[in-house]
Design a protein around this motif. Structure first.
Motif, short mmCIF file in Angstrom:
data_model
loop_
_atom_site.label_atom_id
_atom_site.label_comp_id
_atom_site.label_asym_id
_atom_site.label_seq_id
_atom_site.Cartn_x
_atom_site.Cartn_y
_atom_site.Cartn_z
N ALA A 182 0.82 -1.22 0.00
CA ALA A 182 0.00 0.00 0.00
C ALA A 182 0.85 1.26 0.00
O ALA A 182 0.45 2.29 -0.56
CB ALA A 182 -0.93 0.01 1.21
N LEU A 183 2.02 1.20 0.64
CA LEU A 183 2.91 2.36 0.69
C LEU A 183 4.31 1.88 1.05
O LEU A 183 4.48 1.11 2.00
CB LEU A 183 2.42 3.37 1.74
CG LEU A 183 3.23 4.65 1.92
CD1 LEU A 183 3.21 5.51 0.65
CD2 LEU A 183 2.70 5.49 3.09
N ILE A 184 5.31 2.36 0.30
CA ILE A 184 6.71 2.08 0.63
C ILE A 184 7.30 3.35 1.24
O ILE A 184 7.42 4.38 0.56
CB ILE A 184 7.51 1.63 -0.61
CG1 ILE A 184 6.87 0.40 -1.26
CG2 ILE A 184 8.98 1.36 -0.24
CD1 ILE A 184 7.54 -0.06 -2.56
N HIS A 185 7.63 3.28 2.53
CA HIS A 185 8.11 4.48 3.25
C HIS A 185 9.59 4.76 3.02
O HIS A 185 10.06 5.84 3.33
CB HIS A 185 7.96 4.29 4.77
CG HIS A 185 6.55 4.25 5.28
ND1 HIS A 185 6.13 5.03 6.33
CD2 HIS A 185 5.48 3.53 4.89
CE1 HIS A 185 4.84 4.78 6.59
NE2 HIS A 185 4.43 3.87 5.73
N SER A 186 10.32 3.74 2.57
CA SER A 186 11.78 3.74 2.70
C SER A 186 12.53 3.86 1.38
O SER A 186 13.49 3.16 1.15
CB SER A 186 12.19 2.45 3.41
OG SER A 186 11.47 1.35 2.86
N VAL A 187 12.09 4.77 0.52
CA VAL A 187 12.74 4.91 -0.78
C VAL A 187 13.88 5.92 -0.67
O VAL A 187 13.67 7.08 -0.31
CB VAL A 187 11.73 5.34 -1.87
CG1 VAL A 187 12.44 5.58 -3.19
CG2 VAL A 187 10.64 4.29 -2.01
N ASP A 188 15.11 5.44 -0.95
CA ASP A 188 16.27 6.29 -0.72
C ASP A 188 17.26 6.30 -1.89
O ASP A 188 18.41 6.68 -1.71
CB ASP A 188 16.98 5.86 0.57
CG ASP A 188 17.50 4.44 0.51
OD1 ASP A 188 17.25 3.76 -0.52
OD2 ASP A 188 18.16 4.00 1.46
N SER A 189 16.82 5.90 -3.09
CA SER A 189 17.70 6.02 -4.25
C SER A 189 16.90 6.02 -5.55
O SER A 189 15.76 5.53 -5.59
CB SER A 189 18.71 4.88 -4.29
OG SER A 189 18.08 3.67 -4.70
N LEU B 273 16.29 2.42 -6.81
CA LEU B 273 15.15 1.77 -6.17
C LEU B 273 13.84 2.28 -6.76
O LEU B 273 12.92 1.50 -7.04
CB LEU B 273 15.20 1.99 -4.64
CG LEU B 273 14.08 1.36 -3.81
CD1 LEU B 273 13.98 -0.15 -4.05
CD2 LEU B 273 14.29 1.64 -2.33
N LEU B 274 13.76 3.59 -6.98
CA LEU B 274 12.55 4.17 -7.60
C LEU B 274 12.29 3.54 -8.96
O LEU B 274 11.15 3.19 -9.29
CB LEU B 274 12.74 5.67 -7.81
CG LEU B 274 12.28 6.62 -6.71
CD1 LEU B 274 12.57 8.04 -7.12
CD2 LEU B 274 10.78 6.46 -6.43
N LYS B 275 13.37 3.37 -9.74
CA LYS B 275 13.23 2.78 -11.08
C LYS B 275 12.67 1.38 -11.00
O LYS B 275 11.81 0.99 -11.78
CB LYS B 275 14.59 2.73 -11.78
CG LYS B 275 15.08 4.06 -12.32
CD LYS B 275 16.41 3.84 -13.05
CE LYS B 275 17.05 5.17 -13.42
NZ LYS B 275 18.46 5.00 -13.82
N GLU B 276 13.18 0.60 -10.05
CA GLU B 276 12.73 -0.78 -9.91
C GLU B 276 11.27 -0.83 -9.44
O GLU B 276 10.49 -1.66 -9.92
CB GLU B 276 13.64 -1.54 -8.94
CG GLU B 276 13.28 -2.99 -8.74
CD GLU B 276 13.36 -3.85 -10.00
OE1 GLU B 276 14.03 -3.44 -10.98
OE2 GLU B 276 12.76 -4.94 -10.00
N ILE B 277 10.91 0.05 -8.52
CA ILE B 277 9.51 0.08 -8.05
C ILE B 277 8.59 0.45 -9.22
O ILE B 277 7.54 -0.16 -9.43
CB ILE B 277 9.33 1.08 -6.89
CG1 ILE B 277 10.13 0.62 -5.66
CG2 ILE B 277 7.86 1.23 -6.52
CD1 ILE B 277 10.24 1.66 -4.54
#
Ligand SMILES: *Cc1c(COP(=O)(O)O)cnc(C)c1O
Length: 219
Positions: free
Chosen positions: A82-89, A92-96
């Motif tokens: 429902a929500l990913i709180h821990s995006v730090d690069s 990672l954004l690209k993969e999500i």
């Protein structure tokens, strides 16, 4: 016990703040107890553990990823998180974004910031986040939605230190909102506050508190 703890916490939480019950390492039975008491939002910090619990528990639970997430694990949670709180690069954004596209959905995320004194905690600086948000790579991502920011304060017995760090996260939120999300009503979340510091976090503008041990007991 869990139901009573939950009631006590809820009494302390203001109306416009969501409670994420952090159930990491806890068994299905404990989560079920909280579920029976009415709790519907749970936070986990490991992708496979979250996926297993998602399969074992009712469908109307909102699962929030709050822990450091490796890119190769995104696929386990992309269908339902429902929500990913821990995006730090950016990687990672690209993969999500890629896994969200595969699942034909938009995944809501928060950007995690490093606000603590400790070096070990993950998270972006304001500058790093501005580089990401200004990039053409970011503009091209259609399957993620940035809903706000997340941070963890220093593990400390100095409330003023903790308060200062939460104020810093709030100010990062405002800066990013003004630069990138002025017109976007979905950019509104400030995820800060845990068992030991959620009251300070709420005083400083938290919209989501992540509480584990005060509900489920120590780990
Ligand atoms: C474990 C954890 C929490 C909950 O911590 P408690 O002190 O047990 O309330 C909150 N946020 C993150 C990111 C965590 O890893």
């Amino acid at each position: 016990m869990i139901a009573q703890n939950l009631e006590l916490i809820k009494l302390k939480i203001t109306e416009n703040t969501s409670l994420i019950a952090v159930s990491k390492t806890k068994p299905i039975e404990s989560i079920n107890e909280a579920y029976q008491a009415g709790q519907r939002i749970f936070g986990e910090n490991k992708a496979q553990e979250m996926s297993a619990k998602h399969q074992a528990l009712p469908n109307d639970i909102e699962w929030h990823m709050i822990g450091h997430l490796q890119s190769n694990k995104v696929k386990y949670i992309a269908p339902f998180v429902a929500l990913i709180h821990s995006v730090d690069s950016l990687d990672l954004l690209k993969e999500i974004n890629k896994q969200a596209l595969k699942n034909n959905r938009i995944i809501p995320i928060l950007l995690q910031f490093h606000i603590a004194e400790e070096e070990s905690k993950f998270g972006l600086s304001l500058e790093e986040s501005e580089v990401i948000l200004s990039s053409t790579d970011f503009s091209a991502m259609k399957n993620i939605e940035v809903c706000g920011v997340m941070g963890m304060a220093t593990f400390s017995d100095r409330p003023e230190q903790i308060r200062k760090e939460f104020q810093n996260l709030k100010s990062i939120f405002s800066t990013i909102k003004n630069h990138f999300f002025m017109e976007n009503l979905n950019f509104k979340e400030i995820s800060m506050g845990m068992s030991g510091d959620f009251q300070i976090a709420m005083e400083e503008g938290s919209t989501m508190v992540r509480v584990g041990s005060s509900i489920f007991g120590g780990r």
